[in-house]
Motif scaffolding. Structure first.
Motif, PDB file in Angstrom:
ATOM      1  N   SER A 150       0.825  -1.212   0.000  1.00  0.00           N
ATOM      2  CA  SER A 150       0.000   0.000   0.000  1.00  0.00           C
ATOM      3  C   SER A 150       0.856   1.256   0.000  1.00  0.00           C
ATOM      4  CB  SER A 150      -0.934   0.002   1.219  1.00  0.00           C
ATOM      5  OG  SER A 150      -0.204   0.193   2.421  1.00  0.00           O
ATOM      6  N   ASN A 151       2.155   1.102   0.308  1.00  0.00           N
ATOM      7  CA  ASN A 151       3.099   2.222   0.271  1.00  0.00           C
ATOM      8  C   ASN A 151       4.090   2.067  -0.890  1.00  0.00           C
ATOM      9  OD1 ASN A 151       2.674   3.912   2.892  1.00  0.00           O
ATOM     10  ND2 ASN A 151       2.566   1.780   3.578  1.00  0.00           N
ATOM     11  N   ASP A 152       3.660   1.347  -1.920  1.00  0.00           N
ATOM     12  CA  ASP A 152       4.492   1.137  -3.114  1.00  0.00           C
ATOM     13  C   ASP A 152       5.829   0.484  -2.783  1.00  0.00           C
ATOM     14  OD1 ASP A 152       2.587   2.294  -4.833  1.00  0.00           O
ATOM     15  OD2 ASP A 152       3.281   4.301  -4.281  1.00  0.00           O
ATOM     16  N   ARG A 177      12.916  -0.677  -0.669  1.00  0.00           N
ATOM     17  CA  ARG A 177      13.060   0.782  -0.550  1.00  0.00           C
ATOM     18  C   ARG A 177      13.865   1.114   0.683  1.00  0.00           C
ATOM     19  NH1 ARG A 177       7.259   3.336  -0.265  1.00  0.00           N
ATOM     20  NH2 ARG A 177       8.571   4.826   0.849  1.00  0.00           N
ATOM     21  N   ASP A 182       7.069   6.147   5.716  1.00  0.00           N
ATOM     22  CA  ASP A 182       5.624   5.976   5.526  1.00  0.00           C
ATOM     23  C   ASP A 182       5.188   4.545   5.810  1.00  0.00           C
ATOM     24  OD1 ASP A 182       7.058   5.086   3.359  1.00  0.00           O
ATOM     25  OD2 ASP A 182       5.656   5.829   1.843  1.00  0.00           O
ATOM     26  N   ILE A 183       6.074   3.579   5.545  1.00  0.00           N
ATOM     27  CA  ILE A 183       5.755   2.174   5.847  1.00  0.00           C
ATOM     28  C   ILE A 183       5.705   1.970   7.351  1.00  0.00           C
ATOM     29  CG2 ILE A 183       6.446  -0.235   5.456  1.00  0.00           C
ATOM     30  CD1 ILE A 183       8.026   0.798   3.016  1.00  0.00           C
ATOM     31  N   THR A 186       2.494   3.290   8.660  1.00  0.00           N
ATOM     32  CA  THR A 186       1.367   2.402   8.370  1.00  0.00           C
ATOM     33  C   THR A 186       1.313   1.250   9.366  1.00  0.00           C
ATOM     34  OG1 THR A 186       1.411   2.933   6.007  1.00  0.00           O
ATOM     35  CG2 THR A 186       0.355   0.860   6.647  1.00  0.00           C
TER      36      THR A 186
END
Length: 220
Positions: A150-152, A177, A182-183, A186
């Motif tokens: 969901s966070n690419d 990454r 952001d991960i 989440t």
């Protein structure tokens, strides 16, 4: 990754007619403490350096030493993880690989094993690492993967380890990454407990703290 794919073709094997002196010299040359012994291509077992050093006459053929050889070996079709488990149990300097007819195919050295482990865990692949603490009954790889995606981001490797003291599962996920802020957010939003993490955009205090946590994690 099968055991046969990890064989080191540089390390020789011994025959029963070879002498104690020859065996010790080969062990010195190849910086190992075990070598396999064969007779008519059949694997007989491993001879160990410490046992050979107790033989007074170094010109004694191996077949006449009366030594009880270590029969440890791994089948050529076994998975890399089976090799790793055997090495962890025995801590041999070489792991003999045999076929169904008990014929020696070669040996796996610690170097090949470490290189395979590096490849298997994607250790050299760029990307961040997050270690989650999860109750075993709540562990869902599909959900963890979905949250990362969901966070690419894509999970390139997963490893789990159970803490025998708390019963909690430590789940290490390697991502494709380096920027993982952001991960992390989440996972926190979904109430996951984050043991430690490594990636870009971390302060010096974060790095120092996470390094200490990781060292504790590795010592479980």
């Amino acid at each position: 990754m099968r055991a046969v794919n990890l064989i080191s073709h540089a390390v020789p094997f011994l025959r029963v007619q070879d002498t104690v002196r020859q065996a010790l010299q080969l062990m010195t040359d190849f910086h190992i403490t075990h070598l396999p012994v064969v007779q008519d291509d059949k694997y007989l077992g491993l001879v160990e350096e410490n046992a050979l050093l107790d033989i007074a006459d170094e010109d004694t053929p191996l077949g006449e030493t009366g030594l009880a050889w270590n029969r440890a070996a791994i089948g050529e079709e076994e998975h890399f993880l089976a090799v790793l488990r055997l090495w962890k149990k025995t801590r041999l300097s070489v792991i003999p690989v045999i076929n169904r007819d008990i014929e020696l195919q070669g040996v796996i050295t610690a170097t090949e094993l470490l290189l395979a482990l590096d490849e298997y865990t994607a250790a050299e692949e760029p990307g961040g690492l997050i270690v989650l603490s999860i109750e075993p009954r709540n562990f869902s790889l599909s959900e963890i993967g979905r949250l990362a995606e969901s966070n690419d981001a894509t999970i390139v490797h997963v490893a789990t380890q159970k803490d025998p003291t708390t019963g909690m599962l430590s789940v290490s996920i390697k991502l494709n990454r380096n920027d993982i802020q952001d991960i992390l957010a989440t996972f926190q939003r979904y109430e996951y407990t984050i043991e430690t993490y490594f990636g870009d955009n971390l302060s010096e205090d974060d790095l120092r703290s996470n390094y200490a946590h990781l060292m504790n994690y590795l010592n479980i």
